[in-house]
Write a protein that holds these residues in place. Structure first.
Motif, short mmCIF file in Angstrom:
data_model
loop_
_atom_site.label_atom_id
_atom_site.label_comp_id
_atom_site.label_asym_id
_atom_site.label_seq_id
_atom_site.Cartn_x
_atom_site.Cartn_y
_atom_site.Cartn_z
N CYS A 95 29.81 29.28 2.61
CA CYS A 95 30.58 28.28 1.86
C CYS A 95 29.95 28.01 0.50
O CYS A 95 30.66 27.77 -0.49
CB CYS A 95 30.72 27.00 2.67
SG CYS A 95 31.63 27.24 4.22
N ARG A 111 31.54 28.64 -3.26
CA ARG A 111 31.51 27.64 -4.33
C ARG A 111 30.90 28.21 -5.61
O ARG A 111 31.34 27.88 -6.72
CB ARG A 111 30.72 26.41 -3.86
CG ARG A 111 30.61 25.30 -4.91
CD ARG A 111 31.98 24.78 -5.33
NE ARG A 111 31.90 23.88 -6.47
CZ ARG A 111 31.88 24.28 -7.73
NH1 ARG A 111 31.95 25.59 -8.05
NH2 ARG A 111 31.83 23.39 -8.70
N LEU A 154 40.57 26.98 -3.12
CA LEU A 154 40.15 27.94 -2.11
C LEU A 154 41.19 27.95 -1.00
O LEU A 154 41.49 26.90 -0.42
CB LEU A 154 38.79 27.56 -1.54
CG LEU A 154 38.33 28.26 -0.24
CD1 LEU A 154 38.18 29.77 -0.46
CD2 LEU A 154 37.02 27.66 0.25
N LEU A 172 31.99 21.49 4.56
CA LEU A 172 32.48 22.07 3.31
C LEU A 172 32.10 21.18 2.12
O LEU A 172 31.73 21.68 1.05
CB LEU A 172 34.00 22.24 3.38
CG LEU A 172 34.49 23.40 4.26
CD1 LEU A 172 36.00 23.33 4.47
CD2 LEU A 172 34.13 24.75 3.64
N TRP A 208 32.93 21.53 -1.60
CA TRP A 208 34.38 21.68 -1.42
C TRP A 208 34.99 20.41 -0.85
O TRP A 208 34.40 19.77 0.01
CB TRP A 208 34.69 22.84 -0.47
CG TRP A 208 34.33 24.18 -0.99
CD1 TRP A 208 33.24 24.93 -0.65
CD2 TRP A 208 35.04 24.94 -1.96
NE1 TRP A 208 33.23 26.10 -1.35
CE2 TRP A 208 34.32 26.14 -2.17
CE3 TRP A 208 36.21 24.71 -2.69
CZ2 TRP A 208 34.75 27.11 -3.06
CZ3 TRP A 208 36.64 25.68 -3.58
CH2 TRP A 208 35.91 26.86 -3.76
N LYS A 209 36.20 20.09 -1.29
CA LYS A 209 36.97 18.98 -0.73
C LYS A 209 38.23 19.54 -0.09
O LYS A 209 39.07 20.14 -0.77
CB LYS A 209 37.37 17.97 -1.82
CG LYS A 209 38.24 16.83 -1.30
CD LYS A 209 38.61 15.87 -2.41
CE LYS A 209 39.59 14.81 -1.93
NZ LYS A 209 39.09 14.03 -0.77
N GLN A 241 43.07 24.61 2.81
CA GLN A 241 43.00 24.63 1.36
C GLN A 241 41.99 23.59 0.89
O GLN A 241 41.98 22.46 1.38
CB GLN A 241 44.38 24.37 0.76
CG GLN A 241 45.38 25.50 1.05
CD GLN A 241 46.77 25.17 0.57
OE1 GLN A 241 47.42 24.28 1.11
NE2 GLN A 241 47.24 25.91 -0.44
N SER A 242 41.15 23.98 -0.05
CA SER A 242 40.10 23.11 -0.54
C SER A 242 39.96 23.26 -2.05
O SER A 242 40.26 24.31 -2.61
CB SER A 242 38.76 23.45 0.11
OG SER A 242 38.84 23.37 1.52
N ALA A 279 37.29 22.97 -5.38
CA ALA A 279 35.88 22.98 -5.77
C ALA A 279 35.53 21.69 -6.49
O ALA A 279 36.18 21.32 -7.47
CB ALA A 279 35.59 24.18 -6.65
#
Length: 219
Positions: free
Chosen positions: A122, A126, A135, A171, A176-177, A212-213, A215
């Protein structure tokens, strides 16, 4: 870094990468690209994009590399780059290059890394991304149906509850969010064109888990 040129590997310098990206409308990185067919189709359909396929099993990309090197009138895609690398060891020259990241039907280390939220995988994703990059992870959920392969029996099933309670925070630790998590079928993502997904679509819809995330600003 090393790229695939036909049936061999070649060095690709930072100046060459700068020239390749140029004034691209969008840079898309397909992580774990496998045979490279999805990356090729994206490049062919979007000539103003720059598409990078990333995979450590470079021999599988040889056929697409050869096809991509032809003249555009004969199917060539000068806007496609196939890179020999694993996401947990992303070449420094690719750091911060992506406007969009794809992880489609991963397997092996990549599958385990995204499902378990492992920091090396992960974090590697990023490092590829610009802040605000999307992502998109798509995983065939049938892998958790019996008989479950031995090497993934300890992996948790991807459910909204698991993402909310565990994976989301892992994440986040890697920058990542999570913005969305859905369960559907391959019919819901008809743009997905990996070799495996096309074979699945010819028989029965594949159940798909999609995460789905975005950055975050910090790494």
């Amino acid at each position: 870094m090393q790229i695939v040129r036909g049936k061999r590997l070649a060095e690709f310098g930072s100046d060459e990468l700068t020239d390749f990206v140029g004034m691209a409308g969008r840079v898309v990185v397909d992580v774990g690209t496998g045979d490279g067919r999805t990356a090729y189709r994206l490049a062919k359909a979007n000539p103003d994009w720059r598409v990078i396929g990333l995979d450590p099993a470079w021999q599988r990309m040889s056929e697409i590399s050869t096809k991509s090197s032809r003249k555009p009138a004969k199917g060539g895609t000068p806007n496609l780059l196939l890179v020999n690398a694993a996401v947990e060891a992303v070449p420094a020259s690719l750091h911060g290059i992506a406007d969009q990241l794809l992880v489609l039907m991963p397997w092996g280390k990549l599958l385990r890394g995204v499902v378990a939220g492992e920091a090396d995988v992960c974090g590697g994703l990023r490092r590829l991304a610009k802040p605000g990059t999307m992502l998109d992870i798509l995983i065939g959920a049938s892998i958790w149906e019996e008989p479950v392969p031995l090497d993934i029996r300890d992996l948790p099933r991807l459910t909204p509850e698991y993402v909310d309670s565990e994976l989301g925070s892992r994440l986040a630790d890697s920058g990542w969010k999570v913005t969305d998590m859905t369960l559907g079928t391959s019919l819901d993502v008809d743009w997905m064109t990996s070799s495996w997904s096309r074979r699945l679509a010819s028989s029965a819809p594949e159940p798909i888990a999609r995460i789905q995330s975005l950055a975050l600003d910090h790494l």
